[in-house]
Design an enzyme around this catalytic site. Structure first.
Site, PDB file in Angstrom:
ATOM      1  CB  ALA A   1      -0.944  -0.010   1.199  1.00  0.00           C
TER       2      ALA A   1
ATOM      3  CB  CYS B   1      -9.080  -3.661   3.896  1.00  0.00           C
ATOM      4  SG  CYS B   1      -7.867  -2.706   4.845  1.00  0.00           S
TER       5      CYS B   1
ATOM      6  CB  THR C   1      13.432   7.285   9.695  1.00  0.00           C
ATOM      7  OG1 THR C   1      14.637   7.442   8.930  1.00  0.00           O
ATOM      8  CG2 THR C   1      12.417   6.487   8.894  1.00  0.00           C
TER       9      THR C   1
END
Length: 567
Positions: free
Chosen positions: A10, A42, A282
């Site tokens: 995704a 999903c 990050t």
């Protein structure tokens, strides 16, 4: 610029495609250790139900192309390597050591920018027997295919699901309604959907599940998964044994952060997720991360948390792609919006539940409940239940939940409330909110407006709430200090009046005068169907000088929806 993306489901694919649109000259390589990429995870429960006819439908675009390596190469200009595992990041050299899983070959791949979209792995509880044949998780397409094959072959007679969260509730529908199997649902907590919805609504869901033939066991303390000859035959709890030939562990997920930890990136010791800033960077500015492997800020509590949802993963992927292309995009956090289907029921919410609010230090948090038709009553297809969580002292709205029929009504209200919660609204803002009206679509006052009215009445103490649990307990105990004043019609109230000596009927249309004869030395609990008529009668009683007057929110309909024998 060479960008390496690790993880191609995704977030990773969204980031790569966004970057390629903005910077067609960028060289992008995606790698994934699985053979299946860019699929709608999903949708896996609905592959089990049969609503999704073939597993490839979860991999197709709207124009029916399968999103595989060839698709990304030819349509997107992005190279993809599957069945390739990233094993080590060398941040100083800006390389990633990878291994081809089919051949064992290793290689170092260089990058200018790196994206980690490594997702999650199943949270497998430390229960004896989890490695038995017939014990499954549902975390990827391989899991879904294996379970579906067993169902198709008729090998499953007694499925059992551990965990009553999103996946658990969706899969019991597949086993029960779609395959006609007797299914058992075990949940550790005292309610289904713990922390997501409050007990006032979870009891409605529990009763709905039982009416659909699901054996719901709450407060389940599992001792072991029992097997014979290496195959599962059941689950033993502290209270009994439940036979099962297939056990699904729907016990949550944990972020897949092994690679990030190996690289020395900052990983939260509290949430277990990779720490990122609003730009999805990050602790190494040349390495971005997004999707289910990162922690996010909850915009109500301000705390960092995990929120593994495909919608957020796609949003974060777009932010990453924009920033890699030289833009400035931010992911500020989540409001926690969710919706799911449970048989023919819709369940949705946003913000935080009352239980979470109390745990987070909102000492004055309470709730308001409204039961209302989704549309004008002459167009109605049934009632829905709306639960508003708010701070009684400040009026700040903290959360919203809805349970109703399988229509678009729950989704519409969750969409409206999740948008409004971003503005940090008060109860007064809900009362003033303007929403579209036409009888085929809505009521003149939207349910959000009306639940705001109930909350406002609670803030100004225009009625004293009493929980139905207390009312029912005192009824069964024949409490002489309790008198139920039922203001429904005589026909509606007849059965309860006959059953209980302290349940009387004063019909609403004549109650304004009749209430003057009621005793003032008892606790008067005024009820009607959903609370509209009873609230007016409560106000009349207060005006007549009565003080011991209470009203259970939701009326008789709420207690009935729990499965209580109230007519």
């Amino acid at each position: 610029m060479r960008v390496l993306v690790i993880g191609a489901v995704a977030c990773g694919t969204r980031a790569a495609c966004r970057l390629k649109r903005l910077r067609p000259d960028a060289e992008i390589l995606m790698i994934d250790q699985d053979q299946y990429i860019s699929y709608g995870g999903c949708g896996m429960p609905y592959y089990l139900t049969g609503d999704v006819s073939h597993i490839d439908e979860l991999r197709r675009t709207t124009f029916h192309a399968i999103r595989d390596e060839r698709f990304f190469k030819e349509a997107k200009g992005i190279e993809v390597l599957t069945r390739v595992k990233a094993e080590e990041i060398d941040r100083r050299k800006k390389t990633v050591k990878v291994r081809w899983l089919d051949t064992g070959k290793t290689e170092e791949i260089g990058y200018d920018k790196l994206v980690l979209a490594t997702g999650t792995k199943p949270k497998v509880p430390p229960i004896p027997g989890v490695d038995l044949e017939g014990v499954h998780t549902l975390s990827n397409l391989h899991d879904a295919i294996r379970i579906k094959e067993k169902l198709v072959k008729g090998e499953v007679k007694n499925p059992l699901v551990i965990g009553a969260g999103f996946i658990g509730l969706e899969v019991v529908e597949a086993f029960g309604e779609s395959w006609g199997l007797p299914v058992t649902l075990l949940e550790y907590f005292p309610q289904v959907l713990p922390r997501l919805i409050d007990p006032v609504l979870s009891r409605i869901v529990e009763n709905h599940l039982r009416n659909k033939g699901v054996k719901v066991v709450l407060n389940a303390r599992i001792k072991e998964i029992v097997g014979e000859n290496g195959k599962v035959v059941g689950v033993r709890t502290e209270d009994g044994f439940y036979p099962a030939d297939l056990v699904l562990l729907a016990t949550g997920v944990i972020p897949n952060t092994d690679l990030a930890k190996q690289a020395g990136l900052l990983v939260s010791p509290l949430t277990g997720g990779i720490v990122v800033n609003e730009r999805m960077q990050t602790s190494d500015p040349d390495i971005y991360a997004g999707g289910d492997c990162v922690e996010v800020v909850h915009l109500i509590t301000g705390k960092r948390m995990l929120m593994p949802q495909g919608s957020l993963a796609n949003k974060q992927g777009r932010v990453i792609g924009t920033n890699l292309a030289g833009g400035y995009a931010r992911f500020k956090g989540t409001i926690g919006a969710f919706i799911l289907k449970c048989f023919d029921m819709s369940i949705g919410g946003c913000g935080i539940s009352l239980g979470v609010a109390k745990a987070e230090g909102f000492v004055d948090a309470t709730y308001a409940l409204n039961i209302q038709h989704e549309r004008a009553h002459f167009f109605s297809i049934g009632c829905s239940y709306y639960n508003l969580v708010f701070d009684k002292r400040t009026g700040k709205v903290l959360g919203f939940q809805s349970v109703g029929p399988y229509t678009d009504g729950t989704l519409a209200r969750v969409h409206a409330m999740s948008t409004l919660l971003l503005q940090k609204p008060s109860v007064a803002d809900l009362v003033e909110l303007e929403l579209a009206y036409s009888p085929p679509f809505n009521t003149a006052l939207d349910p959000i407006n009306v639940v705001g009215h109930v909350a406002e009445n609670l803030i100004f103490e225009r009625f004293k709430p009493i929980e139905w649990e207390e009312v029912l307990r005192r009824l069964r105990e024949r409490d002489r200090d309790l008198l139920i004043v039922d203001v429904r019609t005589p026909e509606e109230a007849k059965e309860m009046v006959q059953r209980y000596p302290n349940w009387i009927n004063l019909p609403y249309q004549g109650a304004k005068e009749a209430i003057k004869t009621l005793p003032k030395d008892k606790d008067l609990v005024v009820v009607c169907s959903v609370g509209t008529r009873s609230y007016e009668v409560v106000r009349w009683l207060k005006a007549e000088g009565y003080d011991r007057v209470f009203m259970p929110m939701g009326g008789v309909v709420l207690a009935k929806s729990w499965g209580e024998d109230v007519r």
